[in-house]
Design a protein around this motif. Sequence first.
Motif, PDB file in Angstrom:
ATOM      1  N   GLU A   1      19.017  46.756  46.655  1.00 46.92           N
ATOM      2  CA  GLU A   1      18.619  48.100  46.232  1.00 46.92           C
ATOM      3  C   GLU A   1      17.686  48.001  45.023  1.00 46.92           C
ATOM      4  O   GLU A   1      17.815  47.080  44.205  1.00 46.92           O
ATOM      5  N   LEU A   2      16.764  48.955  44.903  1.00 44.93           N
ATOM      6  CA  LEU A   2      15.845  48.960  43.770  1.00 44.93           C
ATOM      7  C   LEU A   2      16.635  49.015  42.466  1.00 44.93           C
ATOM      8  O   LEU A   2      17.433  49.930  42.243  1.00 44.93           O
ATOM      9  N   PHE A   3      16.424  48.038  41.610  1.00 48.06           N
ATOM     10  CA  PHE A   3      17.204  47.920  40.379  1.00 48.06           C
ATOM     11  C   PHE A   3      16.731  48.905  39.320  1.00 48.06           C
ATOM     12  O   PHE A   3      15.536  49.105  39.122  1.00 48.06           O
ATOM     13  N   ARG A   4      17.699  49.488  38.640  1.00 43.55           N
ATOM     14  CA  ARG A   4      17.432  50.305  37.455  1.00 43.55           C
ATOM     15  C   ARG A   4      18.427  49.880  36.389  1.00 43.55           C
ATOM     16  O   ARG A   4      19.629  49.816  36.629  1.00 43.55           O
ATOM     17  N   GLN A   5      17.942  49.594  35.194  1.00 40.01           N
ATOM     18  CA  GLN A   5      18.764  49.042  34.120  1.00 40.01           C
ATOM     19  C   GLN A   5      19.886  49.981  33.699  1.00 40.01           C
ATOM     20  O   GLN A   5      19.731  51.212  33.723  1.00 40.01           O
ATOM     21  N   GLU A   6      21.011  49.397  33.305  1.00 42.78           N
ATOM     22  CA  GLU A   6      22.126  50.164  32.727  1.00 42.78           C
ATOM     23  C   GLU A   6      21.628  50.881  31.471  1.00 42.78           C
ATOM     24  O   GLU A   6      20.880  50.329  30.677  1.00 42.78           O
ATOM     25  N   SER A   7      22.037  52.120  31.291  1.00 45.35           N
ATOM     26  CA  SER A   7      21.384  52.992  30.319  1.00 45.35           C
ATOM     27  C   SER A   7      21.569  52.572  28.866  1.00 45.35           C
ATOM     28  O   SER A   7      20.625  52.634  28.074  1.00 45.35           O
ATOM     29  N   TYR A   8      22.773  52.179  28.464  1.00 45.22           N
ATOM     30  CA  TYR A   8      22.967  51.752  27.077  1.00 45.22           C
ATOM     31  C   TYR A   8      22.139  50.500  26.786  1.00 45.22           C
ATOM     32  O   TYR A   8      21.564  50.363  25.700  1.00 45.22           O
ATOM     33  N   PHE A   9      22.073  49.603  27.760  1.00 40.57           N
ATOM     34  CA  PHE A   9      21.284  48.384  27.586  1.00 40.57           C
ATOM     35  C   PHE A   9      19.792  48.722  27.519  1.00 40.57           C
ATOM     36  O   PHE A   9      19.052  48.177  26.695  1.00 40.57           O
ATOM     37  N   ALA A  10      19.379  49.644  28.371  1.00 34.01           N
ATOM     38  CA  ALA A  10      17.983  50.092  28.337  1.00 34.01           C
ATOM     39  C   ALA A  10      17.647  50.717  26.989  1.00 34.01           C
ATOM     40  O   ALA A  10      16.569  50.494  26.425  1.00 34.01           O
ATOM     41  N   TYR A  11      18.558  51.504  26.450  1.00 34.63           N
ATOM     42  CA  TYR A  11      18.339  52.174  25.162  1.00 34.63           C
ATOM     43  C   TYR A  11      18.077  51.162  24.053  1.00 34.63           C
ATOM     44  O   TYR A  11      17.158  51.337  23.236  1.00 34.63           O
ATOM     45  N   LEU A  12      18.863  50.102  24.020  1.00 32.45           N
ATOM     46  CA  LEU A  12      18.764  49.140  22.912  1.00 32.45           C
ATOM     47  C   LEU A  12      17.676  48.086  23.124  1.00 32.45           C
ATOM     48  O   LEU A  12      17.066  47.630  22.156  1.00 32.45           O
ATOM     49  N   PHE A  13      17.433  47.693  24.367  1.00 37.28           N
ATOM     50  CA  PHE A  13      16.553  46.539  24.586  1.00 37.28           C
ATOM     51  C   PHE A  13      15.335  46.825  25.466  1.00 37.28           C
ATOM     52  O   PHE A  13      14.372  46.059  25.425  1.00 37.28           O
ATOM     53  N   GLY A  14      15.352  47.871  26.262  1.00 35.72           N
ATOM     54  CA  GLY A  14      14.197  48.187  27.095  1.00 35.72           C
ATOM     55  C   GLY A  14      13.924  47.181  28.195  1.00 35.72           C
ATOM     56  O   GLY A  14      12.837  47.179  28.779  1.00 35.72           O
ATOM     57  N   VAL A  15      14.880  46.335  28.512  1.00 36.38           N
ATOM     58  CA  VAL A  15      14.678  45.266  29.497  1.00 36.38           C
ATOM     59  C   VAL A  15      14.699  45.853  30.906  1.00 36.38           C
ATOM     60  O   VAL A  15      15.625  46.570  31.274  1.00 36.38           O
ATOM     61  N   ARG A  16      13.692  45.532  31.699  1.00 37.67           N
ATOM     62  CA  ARG A  16      13.618  46.080  33.051  1.00 37.67           C
ATOM     63  C   ARG A  16      14.211  45.142  34.097  1.00 37.67           C
ATOM     64  O   ARG A  16      14.459  45.548  35.230  1.00 37.67           O
ATOM     65  N   GLU A  17      14.438  43.859  33.750  1.00 37.71           N
ATOM     66  CA  GLU A  17      14.952  42.877  34.700  1.00 37.71           C
ATOM     67  C   GLU A  17      16.485  42.867  34.706  1.00 37.71           C
ATOM     68  O   GLU A  17      17.120  43.156  33.700  1.00 37.71           O
ATOM     69  N   PRO A  18      17.089  42.493  35.839  1.00 35.92           N
ATOM     70  CA  PRO A  18      18.551  42.407  35.908  1.00 35.92           C
ATOM     71  C   PRO A  18      19.074  41.100  35.342  1.00 35.92           C
ATOM     72  O   PRO A  18      18.322  40.137  35.123  1.00 35.92           O
ATOM     73  N   GLY A  19      20.398  41.064  35.111  1.00 37.78           N
ATOM     74  CA  GLY A  19      21.075  39.818  34.782  1.00 37.78           C
ATOM     75  C   GLY A  19      21.023  39.398  33.327  1.00 37.78           C
ATOM     76  O   GLY A  19      21.414  38.271  32.997  1.00 37.78           O
ATOM     77  N   PHE A  20      20.590  40.259  32.415  1.00 36.77           N
ATOM     78  CA  PHE A  20      20.463  39.926  30.994  1.00 36.77           C
ATOM     79  C   PHE A  20      21.710  40.346  30.216  1.00 36.77           C
ATOM     80  O   PHE A  20      22.469  41.233  30.625  1.00 36.77           O
ATOM     81  N   TYR A  21      21.895  39.711  29.068  1.00 34.57           N
ATOM     82  CA  TYR A  21      22.824  40.150  28.031  1.00 34.57           C
ATOM     83  C   TYR A  21      21.998  40.367  26.763  1.00 34.57           C
ATOM     84  O   TYR A  21      20.920  39.769  26.599  1.00 34.57           O
ATOM     85  N   GLY A  22      22.503  41.196  25.862  1.00 36.30           N
ATOM     86  CA  GLY A  22      21.823  41.413  24.595  1.00 36.30           C
ATOM     87  C   GLY A  22      22.817  41.481  23.460  1.00 36.30           C
ATOM     88  O   GLY A  22      23.929  42.030  23.619  1.00 36.30           O
ATOM     89  N   ALA A  23      22.450  40.936  22.317  1.00 31.37           N
ATOM     90  CA  ALA A  23      23.339  40.928  21.152  1.00 31.37           C
ATOM     91  C   ALA A  23      22.579  41.334  19.899  1.00 31.37           C
ATOM     92  O   ALA A  23      21.362  41.129  19.804  1.00 31.37           O
ATOM     93  N   ILE A  24      23.299  41.914  18.966  1.00 33.67           N
ATOM     94  CA  ILE A  24      22.761  42.224  17.639  1.00 33.67           C
ATOM     95  C   ILE A  24      23.737  41.659  16.614  1.00 33.67           C
ATOM     96  O   ILE A  24      24.941  41.968  16.658  1.00 33.67           O
ATOM     97  N   ASP A  25      23.239  40.812  15.731  1.00 29.96           N
ATOM     98  CA  ASP A  25      24.047  40.225  14.657  1.00 29.96           C
ATOM     99  C   ASP A  25      24.165  41.258  13.544  1.00 29.96           C
ATOM    100  O   ASP A  25      23.169  41.617  12.907  1.00 29.96           O
ATOM    101  N   ILE A  26      25.363  41.768  13.327  1.00 28.46           N
ATOM    102  CA  ILE A  26      25.554  42.837  12.343  1.00 28.46           C
ATOM    103  C   ILE A  26      25.253  42.356  10.927  1.00 28.46           C
ATOM    104  O   ILE A  26      24.749  43.110  10.094  1.00 28.46           O
TER     105      ILE A  26
END
Length: 504
Positions: free
Chosen positions: A72-97
């Motif tokens: 199916e045509l992929f669309r990024q998870e919204s919270y992840f899109a909000y923070l990172f803008g990544v359009r590809e699947p399979g990513f993780y993202g972290a922010i060091d507080i």
Amino acid sequence: MAKPSREAISMASTSPSSLSPPTVPMELHVSNRQKLLKSLRQHLSNSSRPHHGFVLLQGGEEQTRYCTDHIELFRQESYFAYLFGVREPGFYGAIDIATGKSILFAPRLPADYAVWLGEIKPVSYFQERYMVSMVYYTDEIVQLLVDQYKGSGKPLLFLLRGLNTDSNNFSKPAEFEGIEKFERDLTTLHPVLTECRVCKSDLELALIQFANNISSEAHVEVMRKTKAGMKEYQLESMFLHHTYIYGGCRHCSYTCICATGESSAVLHYGHAAAPNDRILEDGDMALLDMGAEYSFYGSDITCTFPVNGKFTSDQSLIYNAVLDAHNAVIAAMKPGVSWVDMLKLAEKIILESLEKGNILVGNLDDMMVERVGAVFMPHGLGHLLGIDTHDPGGYPKGIERPKEPGLKSLRTARQLLEGMVITVEPGCYFIDALLVPAMESANTSKFFNCEIVDKFKNFGGVRIESDVLVTANGSKNMTKVPRETWEIQAVMAGGPWPLNRASG
């Protein structure tokens, strides 16, 4: 990336557009991360907790259609899109507080990816494209975060787990092999990050405005081309074509609702069991609820108009009742205003109009007490809009959902804040499942002129929906479509849009 030329687009379509897809600045997502970091640090300080640990989100995964290999045509998870803008699947993202550094973890792709799906990008590509501090592979999450952690004991992860009050579904916290090496906080992040999404930055507003502009333009094109004898899905197709060919909008904000005749009283028409397949008839009203999404940010617009381009007196009565409510709410909106009060304002105006049209009889205040407005408008007045059509944050801790008919359907009961984008979508529908019980009830039967109500039995409904920004002193309507009956008739007769008001 080079934009297609106006000439190339014109060759593909005969419908001109004044719009073209804007460049999306990745600074938008950098700003979103900074906003979260500031809010989360403040929350930790207020709780006397150290600024240690990592925000960790798991991006979306591609999904196949059941057991097939159809992806199916992929669309990024919204919270992840909000923070990172990544359009590809399979990513993780972290922010060091502690340091504020942002880290992406990309999937390590197999060699044959390059054969079937294109170039395998190096991590440097993702670091530059998404403006993050570091990029590693997903199989390096454990080692990298352990090495980066400066606190004592096990490294702490703030994971996303919380209730979406619109869907009643829970967000999914990140999972990966080796997560047992970390302390996990599942309660802190969700409310803080959700609240960050409630008020939009100027960069976010620019994308929401473009989604509104291209969707508004598409609605006008559909309005112009609507004719009796067409199928509802042809209206949907015209909308999708216009927003994609001129706006680059590959995704829609939601499944299009193209309802005509009595189907316009089905609030979420257009689903698989009612797939926009009715034939338009002369004399029908068309209720078209359609909105394009651009670079994750959406729009949500509803136009209602007569299929033949001319309002009857009955159609004008119901349409203007809803339009008056729509306009009154927008005029009253400003920071500090209660959204519950706005729904009651809309209901009161609609009931007044129905009373003037002899559909209802009796005392207006008594009708409000008995919640007669909910018989004609069972849904809420609107919802927060952004990366999701129904953006989260409608019911943060401390805000209770009302219990009364109509009011319980409100997607937020908050007071308005500057920077919110919220839909204003009053409606008036003739739904047997609601009308019959109300006309038989001892408390409400006295308000209905049954003979006149019966005349509207197959009318359907009217909804008018605009996307509205709450400003410092009031509001701004981001939607630009014909609303007055004379405007709609002029456009459907071939007139330009925007119209010269002197011609009205």
